[in-house]
Design an enzyme around this catalytic site. Structure first.
Site, short mmCIF file in Angstrom:
data_model
loop_
_atom_site.label_atom_id
_atom_site.label_comp_id
_atom_site.label_asym_id
_atom_site.label_seq_id
_atom_site.Cartn_x
_atom_site.Cartn_y
_atom_site.Cartn_z
CD GLN A 53 -13.15 -0.70 -0.36
OE1 GLN A 53 -12.28 -0.64 0.50
NE2 GLN A 53 -14.24 -1.05 -0.07
CG HIS B 10 -8.42 0.60 -2.81
ND1 HIS B 10 -7.74 -0.76 -2.18
CD2 HIS B 10 -9.22 1.02 -1.55
CE1 HIS B 10 -7.88 -0.60 -0.85
NE2 HIS B 10 -8.82 0.19 -0.53
CB CYS C 102 -13.75 2.58 0.32
SG CYS C 102 -13.34 4.26 0.34
NE ARG D 95 -3.96 0.97 1.99
CZ ARG D 95 -5.05 1.23 2.66
NH1 ARG D 95 -5.14 2.27 3.63
NH2 ARG D 95 -6.24 0.71 2.10
NE ARG E 195 -11.05 -4.05 1.03
CZ ARG E 195 -10.20 -3.08 1.60
NH1 ARG E 195 -10.53 -2.11 2.23
NH2 ARG E 195 -8.86 -3.39 1.14
CG ASP F 235 -12.79 7.43 -1.03
OD1 ASP F 235 -12.80 7.45 0.22
OD2 ASP F 235 -12.05 7.28 -1.97
N1 NVA Z 1 -9.40 7.56 -1.50
C1 NVA Z 1 -9.27 7.02 -0.13
C2 NVA Z 1 -9.52 5.68 -0.05
C3 NVA Z 1 -9.36 5.21 1.39
C4 NVA Z 1 -9.45 3.77 1.50
C5 NVA Z 1 -7.58 7.35 0.07
O1 NVA Z 1 -6.83 7.11 -1.06
O2 NVA Z 1 -7.43 7.94 1.16
N1 CP Z 2 -11.13 0.86 2.80
C1 CP Z 2 -9.87 0.77 3.21
O1 CP Z 2 -8.93 0.52 2.35
O2 CP Z 2 -9.81 1.12 4.59
P1 CP Z 2 -8.26 1.12 5.34
O3 CP Z 2 -7.82 2.56 4.58
O4 CP Z 2 -8.45 1.43 6.72
O5 CP Z 2 -7.46 0.08 4.98
#
Ligand code: NVA
Ligand code: CP
Length: 330
Positions: free
Chosen positions: A132, A129, A266, A102, A311, A225
């Protein structure tokens, strides 16, 4: 068969469908208390350059349920600081059977995969992602019994990881995807072009609108989101709030959609002032919530916690599929 799980563009609709089926079966096994330690003694490295609750916990619980060990690498490792991505990949694949990443650029996870002899899984980049979306689709299938023909409206900032990946997933699996955003916040035109081509063969449709009421007409799912994603500067809230406020998911918007329309997110979410960032931003602009109101978030139409649970089941399916060809017998 794909070696890595980097983005949904790399998988066929059949492969995505098989992962969702496998996740459903693994969920059944977990609920029934049936052991499924198919990967006993295997190891997975979990690299997190951004924070996480759901993704990290899903990988750790999934690995443990499958009999694997996991190592969480966040801060304190040499990754990207004193060691190149290519070198880290070649080291980790000598010790681990799979690597999760990540972080920021999609190019990083793609480079890791190029230099790693073991499968690499994208746990979120700025662009995509993909794990997700598997969870989202399992959740939608559980609710509606199908994916094809479901109208999913994504509200807000559609040009980041979640919006992009939902568009790809919908195109592959035959859903009707609408991004409802201010101009400039739609997915990248090149990606849109690729998805439109895919949609020609799957019966999906892709549309872009800036009027929320028009967009949600007959929607089965309204999805949103956060408005400022991880890695974006805090100062950007000022301009984002102004642009995104008309796209807040509230009861009036839910009522303008189909009667059985559900709300998805998400997560994490700023639906109230019970987070440090949410409170600070809400107080600065005199708001009670940001991308979704608390009323919608807490309503019967909200399926966000089913989505969060899924998830884990879907990530387990990805790991199993990559390491054992998805075989769950013998
Ligand atoms: N768009 C958000 C998704 C978090 C799961 C981010 O990248 O922070
Ligand atoms: N939805 C998601 O990816 O959550 P986290 O950022 O908590 O992993």
């Amino acid at each position: 068969m794909y070696k890595d799980f980097l983005k949904l563009l790399d998988l066929s609709p059949e492969e995505i469908g098989e992962l969702i089926d496998l996740a459903a079966e693994l969920k059944r096994k977990k609920k029934a208390g049936e052991p499924h330690r198919y990967l006993e003694g295997k190891n997975i490295a979990l690299i997190f350059e951004k924070t996480s609750t759901r993704t990290r916990c899903s990988f750790e619980v999934a690995a443990s349920d499958l009999g694997m060990n996991s190592t969480y690498l966040a801060g304190g490792s040499q990754f990207g600081l004193k060691e190149s991505i290519a070198d880290s990949a070649r080291v980790l694949c000598r010790m681990y059977d799979a690597i999760e990443y990540r972080g920021y650029g999609q190019s990083v996870v793609e480079e890791l995969a190029e230099y790693s002899s073991v499968p690499v899984i994208n746990g979120l980049t700025d662009e995509f992602h993909p794990t997700q979306i598997l969870a989202d689709f399992l959740t939608i299938r559980e609710r509606f019994g199908r994916l094809k023909g479901i109208k999913l409206v994504y509200m807000g900032d559609a040009r980041f990881n979640t919006g992009n990946s939902l568009m790809v997933g919908c195109a592959k699996m035959g859903l009707d995807f609408t991004a409802c955003s201010p101009v400039g916040y739609f997915p990248d035109p090149e990606l849109t072009g690729r998805c439109s081509k895919i949609a020609e063969n799957t019966g999906a449709s892709i549309s872009f609108l800036s009027d929320p009421k028009e967009a949600v007409k007959d929607a089965d799912v309204i999805y949103t989101d956060i408005w400022v994603s991880m890695g974006e500067p805090e100062e950007i809230w000022d301009e984002r709030i102004k642009l995104m406020l008309p796209y807040q998911v509230n009861t009036e918007l839910m009522d303008a959609a189909g009667e059985d329309c559900v709300f998805m997110h998400c997560l994490p979410s700023y639906h109230d002032k019970n987070t440090q960032i949410g409170r600070k931003v809400c107080e600065k602009y005199g708001l009670d919530a940001l991308e979704v109101t608390n009323e919608v978030f807490e309503s019967d139409r909200s399926i966000v916690f089913d989505e969060a649970e899924n998830r884990m089941h879907t990530i387990k399916a990805v790991i199993l599929s990559l390491l054992r060809g998805g075989k769950i017998n013998g």
